[in-house]
Design a protein around this motif. Structure first.
Motif, PDB file in Angstrom:
ATOM      1  N   ALA A  36       0.842  -1.191   0.000  1.00 25.15           N
ATOM      2  CA  ALA A  36       0.000   0.000   0.000  1.00 25.15           C
ATOM      3  C   ALA A  36       0.879   1.244   0.000  1.00 25.15           C
ATOM      4  CB  ALA A  36      -0.918   0.004   1.217  1.00 25.15           C
ATOM      5  N   GLY A  37       0.382   2.290  -0.620  1.00 29.62           N
ATOM      6  CA  GLY A  37       1.160   3.518  -0.754  1.00 29.62           C
ATOM      7  C   GLY A  37       2.037   3.495  -1.999  1.00 29.62           C
ATOM      8  N   LEU A  38       1.660   2.663  -2.966  1.00 31.42           N
ATOM      9  CA  LEU A  38       2.407   2.549  -4.215  1.00 31.42           C
ATOM     10  C   LEU A  38       2.420   3.899  -4.918  1.00 31.42           C
ATOM     11  CD1 LEU A  38       3.805   0.488  -6.103  1.00 31.42           C
ATOM     12  CD2 LEU A  38       1.572   0.097  -7.144  1.00 31.42           C
ATOM     13  N   GLU A  39       3.591   4.434  -5.168  1.00 35.02           N
ATOM     14  CA  GLU A  39       3.737   5.739  -5.813  1.00 35.02           C
ATOM     15  C   GLU A  39       3.738   5.567  -7.326  1.00 35.02           C
ATOM     16  OE1 GLU A  39       3.949   9.802  -5.969  1.00 35.02           O
ATOM     17  OE2 GLU A  39       3.779   8.602  -4.154  1.00 35.02           O
ATOM     18  N   VAL A  40       2.744   6.162  -7.978  1.00 36.63           N
ATOM     19  CA  VAL A  40       2.615   6.079  -9.430  1.00 36.63           C
ATOM     20  C   VAL A  40       2.792   7.497  -9.973  1.00 36.63           C
ATOM     21  CG1 VAL A  40       1.132   5.384 -11.336  1.00 36.63           C
ATOM     22  CG2 VAL A  40       0.988   4.173  -9.149  1.00 36.63           C
ATOM     23  N   THR A  41       3.926   7.760 -10.610  1.00 36.07           N
ATOM     24  CA  THR A  41       4.205   9.105 -11.105  1.00 36.07           C
ATOM     25  C   THR A  41       3.951   9.256 -12.593  1.00 36.07           C
ATOM     26  OG1 THR A  41       6.537   8.555 -11.404  1.00 36.07           O
ATOM     27  CG2 THR A  41       5.907   9.568  -9.296  1.00 36.07           C
ATOM     28  N   GLU A  42       3.974   8.137 -13.328  1.00 36.51           N
ATOM     29  CA  GLU A  42       3.700   8.154 -14.765  1.00 36.51           C
ATOM     30  C   GLU A  42       2.924   6.891 -15.125  1.00 36.51           C
ATOM     31  OE1 GLU A  42       7.257  10.401 -16.990  1.00 36.51           O
ATOM     32  OE2 GLU A  42       7.803   8.416 -16.253  1.00 36.51           O
ATOM     33  N   LEU A  43       2.241   6.927 -16.248  1.00 35.76           N
ATOM     34  CA  LEU A  43       1.523   5.761 -16.718  1.00 35.76           C
ATOM     35  C   LEU A  43       2.512   4.642 -17.022  1.00 35.76           C
ATOM     36  CD1 LEU A  43      -1.219   4.603 -17.507  1.00 35.76           C
ATOM     37  CD2 LEU A  43      -0.818   5.446 -19.818  1.00 35.76           C
ATOM     38  N   GLU A  44       2.265   3.464 -16.469  1.00 37.63           N
ATOM     39  CA  GLU A  44       3.110   2.290 -16.668  1.00 37.63           C
ATOM     40  C   GLU A  44       2.225   1.095 -16.956  1.00 37.63           C
ATOM     41  OE1 GLU A  44       6.301   3.635 -13.213  1.00 37.63           O
ATOM     42  OE2 GLU A  44       5.415   1.646 -13.138  1.00 37.63           O
ATOM     43  N   ARG A  45       2.811   0.065 -17.559  1.00 37.17           N
ATOM     44  CA  ARG A  45       2.086  -1.176 -17.761  1.00 37.17           C
ATOM     45  C   ARG A  45       3.085  -2.326 -17.772  1.00 37.17           C
ATOM     46  NH1 ARG A  45       4.697  -3.610 -21.585  1.00 37.17           N
ATOM     47  NH2 ARG A  45       4.638  -2.781 -23.655  1.00 37.17           N
ATOM     48  N   THR A  46       2.605  -3.466 -17.293  1.00 40.41           N
ATOM     49  CA  THR A  46       3.396  -4.686 -17.310  1.00 40.41           C
ATOM     50  C   THR A  46       2.496  -5.799 -17.812  1.00 40.41           C
ATOM     51  OG1 THR A  46       4.822  -3.999 -15.499  1.00 40.41           O
ATOM     52  CG2 THR A  46       4.658  -6.356 -15.887  1.00 40.41           C
ATOM     53  N   VAL A  47       2.962  -6.578 -18.775  1.00 38.23           N
ATOM     54  CA  VAL A  47       2.187  -7.705 -19.296  1.00 38.23           C
ATOM     55  C   VAL A  47       2.243  -8.815 -18.257  1.00 38.23           C
ATOM     56  CG1 VAL A  47       1.991  -9.435 -21.115  1.00 38.23           C
ATOM     57  CG2 VAL A  47       2.634  -7.077 -21.694  1.00 38.23           C
ATOM     58  N   VAL A  48       1.088  -9.249 -17.789  1.00 41.08           N
ATOM     59  CA  VAL A  48       0.992 -10.279 -16.760  1.00 41.08           C
ATOM     60  C   VAL A  48       1.033 -11.659 -17.410  1.00 41.08           C
ATOM     61  CG1 VAL A  48      -0.492 -11.253 -14.966  1.00 41.08           C
ATOM     62  CG2 VAL A  48      -0.283  -8.773 -15.207  1.00 41.08           C
ATOM     63  N   SER A  49       0.327 -11.807 -18.514  1.00 43.42           N
ATOM     64  CA  SER A  49       0.256 -13.094 -19.198  1.00 43.42           C
ATOM     65  C   SER A  49       0.201 -12.850 -20.695  1.00 43.42           C
ATOM     66  CB  SER A  49      -0.986 -13.859 -18.738  1.00 43.42           C
ATOM     67  OG  SER A  49      -1.108 -15.068 -19.438  1.00 43.42           O
ATOM     68  N   GLU A  50       1.211 -13.286 -21.406  1.00 47.93           N
ATOM     69  CA  GLU A  50       1.273 -13.113 -22.857  1.00 47.93           C
ATOM     70  C   GLU A  50       0.236 -14.028 -23.502  1.00 47.93           C
ATOM     71  OE1 GLU A  50       2.969 -11.200 -26.153  1.00 47.93           O
ATOM     72  OE2 GLU A  50       3.830 -11.076 -24.144  1.00 47.93           O
ATOM     73  N   GLY A  51      -0.617 -13.475 -24.337  1.00 43.16           N
ATOM     74  CA  GLY A  51      -1.641 -14.271 -25.008  1.00 43.16           C
ATOM     75  C   GLY A  51      -1.055 -15.128 -26.108  1.00 43.16           C
ATOM     76  N   ASP A  52      -1.787 -16.180 -26.497  1.00 39.73           N
ATOM     77  CA  ASP A  52      -1.312 -17.031 -27.582  1.00 39.73           C
ATOM     78  C   ASP A  52      -2.397 -17.226 -28.643  1.00 39.73           C
ATOM     79  OD1 ASP A  52      -3.059 -18.707 -26.273  1.00 39.73           O
ATOM     80  OD2 ASP A  52      -1.600 -20.274 -25.854  1.00 39.73           O
ATOM     81  N   GLY A  53      -3.424 -16.399 -28.597  1.00 41.06           N
ATOM     82  CA  GLY A  53      -4.505 -16.483 -29.579  1.00 41.06           C
ATOM     83  C   GLY A  53      -4.152 -15.714 -30.836  1.00 41.06           C
ATOM     84  N   GLU A  54      -5.145 -15.569 -31.698  1.00 40.30           N
ATOM     85  CA  GLU A  54      -4.945 -14.824 -32.936  1.00 40.30           C
ATOM     86  C   GLU A  54      -4.662 -13.361 -32.624  1.00 40.30           C
ATOM     87  OE1 GLU A  54      -7.933 -15.303 -35.945  1.00 40.30           O
ATOM     88  OE2 GLU A  54      -8.347 -17.351 -35.300  1.00 40.30           O
ATOM     89  N   GLU A  55      -3.828 -12.733 -33.449  1.00 45.92           N
ATOM     90  CA  GLU A  55      -3.530 -11.308 -33.269  1.00 45.92           C
ATOM     91  C   GLU A  55      -4.760 -10.492 -33.625  1.00 45.92           C
ATOM     92  OE1 GLU A  55      -0.065 -10.408 -35.602  1.00 45.92           O
ATOM     93  OE2 GLU A  55       1.268 -11.283 -34.101  1.00 45.92           O
ATOM     94  N   LEU A  56      -4.914  -9.359 -32.948  1.00 45.01           N
ATOM     95  CA  LEU A  56      -6.021  -8.462 -33.242  1.00 45.01           C
ATOM     96  C   LEU A  56      -5.798  -7.796 -34.586  1.00 45.01           C
ATOM     97  CD1 LEU A  56      -6.431  -6.697 -29.788  1.00 45.01           C
ATOM     98  CD2 LEU A  56      -7.865  -8.494 -30.749  1.00 45.01           C
ATOM     99  N   ALA A  57      -6.886  -7.567 -35.283  1.00 44.84           N
ATOM    100  CA  ALA A  57      -6.846  -6.842 -36.543  1.00 44.84           C
ATOM    101  C   ALA A  57      -7.622  -5.546 -36.363  1.00 44.84           C
ATOM    102  CB  ALA A  57      -7.456  -7.680 -37.655  1.00 44.84           C
TER     103      ALA A  57
END
Length: 122
Positions: free
Chosen positions: A68-89
């Motif tokens: 708790a108290g996680l400091e978020v100063t800029e937008l960030e993202r982390t991939v939790v689980s890489e998908g293996d389905g068809e790519e989005l079009a």
């Protein structure tokens, strides 16, 4: 500038779910689409997003663990689980679910998209 914790954690969760399927070119001229390649313009991973551990099975309400108290100063993202389905079009619709947590307290703020027929933000 400080990003609102809900928005930052929500963006993290959503990005983790959606970006695994992105494809194409970052240059709209090359891809023939105004959207381009979302993977190329996605927020980078960072200390705040890497500090979050997400657990749960696809289709079930997820949990997130972090100090708790996680400091978020800029937008960030982390991939939790890489998908293996068809790519989005270009023009494809994406079905997703979202669990949001307060970066300040760690409390669950809400869940959306897990119930049948729920209308989701786009």
């Amino acid at each position: 500038m400080r990003i609102r914790p809900l928005a930052a954690v929500s963006a993290l969760a959503l990005s983790a779910l959606v970006l695994a399927g992105c494809s194409g070119s970052a240059d709209p001229e090359e891809s023939g689409s105004a959207s381009g390649d979302l993977c190329e313009v996605a927020a980078p991973s960072g200390a705040a997003s890497e500090a979050v551990t997400v657990d749960g099975e696809p289709g079930e309400v997820s949990t997130a663990s972090f100090d708790a108290g996680l400091e978020v100063t800029e937008l960030e993202r982390t991939v939790v689980s890489e998908g293996d389905g068809e790519e989005l079009a270009d023009g494809d619709l994406v079905q997703y679910a979202l669990s949001a947590f307060s970066a300040d307290t760690g409390d669950r703020l809400g869940d959306i998209g897990y119930a049948e027929g729920e209308v989701l933000p786009s």
